[in-house]
Design a protein around this motif. Structure first.
Motif, PDB file in Angstrom:
ATOM      1  N   GLN A 200       0.837  -1.199   0.000  1.00 24.89           N
ATOM      2  CA  GLN A 200       0.000   0.000   0.000  1.00 24.89           C
ATOM      3  C   GLN A 200       0.869   1.245   0.000  1.00 24.89           C
ATOM      4  OE1 GLN A 200      -3.029   0.057   3.031  1.00 24.89           O
ATOM      5  NE2 GLN A 200      -3.560   2.181   2.653  1.00 24.89           N
ATOM      6  N   VAL A 201       0.643   2.114  -0.987  1.00 22.87           N
ATOM      7  CA  VAL A 201       1.391   3.358  -1.101  1.00 22.87           C
ATOM      8  C   VAL A 201       0.658   4.498  -0.389  1.00 22.87           C
ATOM      9  CG1 VAL A 201       2.357   5.040  -2.719  1.00 22.87           C
ATOM     10  CG2 VAL A 201       2.398   2.608  -3.282  1.00 22.87           C
ATOM     11  N   TRP A 202      -0.655   4.475  -0.486  1.00 24.55           N
ATOM     12  CA  TRP A 202      -1.465   5.536   0.126  1.00 24.55           C
ATOM     13  C   TRP A 202      -2.848   5.003   0.424  1.00 24.55           C
ATOM     14  CZ3 TRP A 202       0.148   9.466   2.606  1.00 24.55           C
ATOM     15  CH2 TRP A 202      -0.710  10.515   2.928  1.00 24.55           C
ATOM     16  N   ASN A 203      -3.592   5.730   1.281  1.00 23.48           N
ATOM     17  CA  ASN A 203      -4.891   5.210   1.711  1.00 23.48           C
ATOM     18  C   ASN A 203      -6.099   5.870   1.065  1.00 23.48           C
ATOM     19  OD1 ASN A 203      -4.242   7.551   3.255  1.00 23.48           O
ATOM     20  ND2 ASN A 203      -5.776   6.984   4.772  1.00 23.48           N
ATOM     21  N   GLU A 204      -6.059   7.155   0.759  1.00 24.28           N
ATOM     22  CA  GLU A 204      -7.245   7.822   0.206  1.00 24.28           C
ATOM     23  C   GLU A 204      -6.860   8.686  -0.980  1.00 24.28           C
ATOM     24  OE1 GLU A 204      -9.453   9.965   3.149  1.00 24.28           O
ATOM     25  OE2 GLU A 204      -9.795   8.176   4.340  1.00 24.28           O
TER      26      GLU A 204
ATOM     27  N   TYR B 236      -3.920   3.377  -3.030  1.00 25.11           N
ATOM     28  CA  TYR B 236      -2.959   3.155  -4.105  1.00 25.11           C
ATOM     29  C   TYR B 236      -2.027   2.010  -3.762  1.00 25.11           C
ATOM     30  CZ  TYR B 236      -3.979   7.242  -6.944  1.00 25.11           C
ATOM     31  OH  TYR B 236      -4.585   8.148  -7.774  1.00 25.11           O
TER      32      TYR B 236
ATOM     33  N   SER C 146      -4.808   2.742  -8.596  1.00 27.00           N
ATOM     34  CA  SER C 146      -5.761   2.825  -7.502  1.00 27.00           C
ATOM     35  C   SER C 146      -6.558   1.520  -7.490  1.00 27.00           C
ATOM     36  CB  SER C 146      -6.689   4.019  -7.718  1.00 27.00           C
ATOM     37  OG  SER C 146      -7.620   4.107  -6.664  1.00 27.00           O
TER      38      SER C 146
ATOM     39  N   ASP D 160       6.190   4.086   3.682  1.00 25.94           N
ATOM     40  CA  ASP D 160       6.199   5.437   4.227  1.00 25.94           C
ATOM     41  C   ASP D 160       7.598   6.012   4.082  1.00 25.94           C
ATOM     42  OD1 ASP D 160       4.689   7.485   5.996  1.00 25.94           O
ATOM     43  OD2 ASP D 160       6.631   7.225   6.979  1.00 25.94           O
TER      44      ASP D 160
ATOM     45  N   PRO E 133       2.607   4.197   9.109  1.00 29.14           N
ATOM     46  CA  PRO E 133       1.579   5.180   8.749  1.00 29.14           C
ATOM     47  C   PRO E 133       0.291   4.880   9.513  1.00 29.14           C
ATOM     48  CG  PRO E 133       2.030   3.672   6.909  1.00 29.14           C
ATOM     49  CD  PRO E 133       2.959   3.306   8.012  1.00 29.14           C
TER      50      PRO E 133
ATOM     51  N   TRP F 193      -2.718   4.995   8.702  1.00 25.62           N
ATOM     52  CA  TRP F 193      -3.733   4.295   7.921  1.00 25.62           C
ATOM     53  C   TRP F 193      -3.499   2.788   7.845  1.00 25.62           C
ATOM     54  CZ3 TRP F 193      -0.671   2.445   4.129  1.00 25.62           C
ATOM     55  CH2 TRP F 193       0.352   3.254   3.619  1.00 25.62           C
TER      56      TRP F 193
END
Length: 178
Positions: free
Chosen positions: A61-65, A68, A98, A116, A122, A124
């Protein structure tokens, strides 16, 4: 005209090749060539060590919202594979697609890695605790990757791969124990 060197390596081999090319351009081949060779050796040793390791299904996971991840052609997918992992979204060709929470739940990853830039957990990443049925959550395999090492295609990338492999070893030891 001003000469420009463009570097966009898509593999560990590409990073090592660019290191050598930069050494030629900077007149520092005596330093760059051994550094590139050492990088190749370290990566090859990791690949050999983990070639027969128990495979782990990995969601990176690269990002949550929005949510990604990384596609199969991304450099981080090579790191995951080197360590005996399988990117659950390897079939996706975009570098950073995404995805939906439902698709992650359906993939049933053994490990969820939160990338991170500071190597800190992170906030999230804890959101996955809502789904205790995911093997990664059940076994306590919510891991953190240091983006300073793994998110940049530079000489320290293999340092990040080594850390990821060690994390995967601990994740394998925890599988099914909770």
């Amino acid at each position: 005209s001003i000469p420009v060197f463009v570097s966009d390596p898509r593999s560990v081999a590409g990073i090592a090749d660019d290191l050598e090319k930069l050494g030629v351009l900077a007149g520092t081949q005596a330093v760059a060539q051994p550094a590139a060779a050492a990088m190749r050796r370290r990566h090859a040793a990791l690949a050999a060590r983990y070639a027969t390791a128990t495979k782990l299904r990995v969601f990176y996971q690269v990002w949550n919202e929005p949510l990604y991840t990384i596609g199969g052609r991304h450099l981080i997918s090579e790191a995951v594979a080197t360590c005996g992992g399988e990117n659950v979204f390897a079939a996706l060709t975009l570098p950073a697609p995404s995805v939906t929470i439902e698709s992650v739940l359906a993939a049933q990853p053994d490990v969820i890695v939160g990338g991170d830039d500071d190597g800190k957990r992170p906030p999230w990443l804890a959101d996955w605790l809502r789904w205790p049925g995911i093997p990664a959550v059940r076994d306590g395999n919510l891991l953190v990757a240091d983006g300073n090492l793994l998110h940049r295609p530079g000489p320290r990338f293999v340092d990040g791969v080594e850390v990821l492999c060690a994390d995967f070893d601990r994740a394998r030891a925890r599988r099914g124990r909770r």
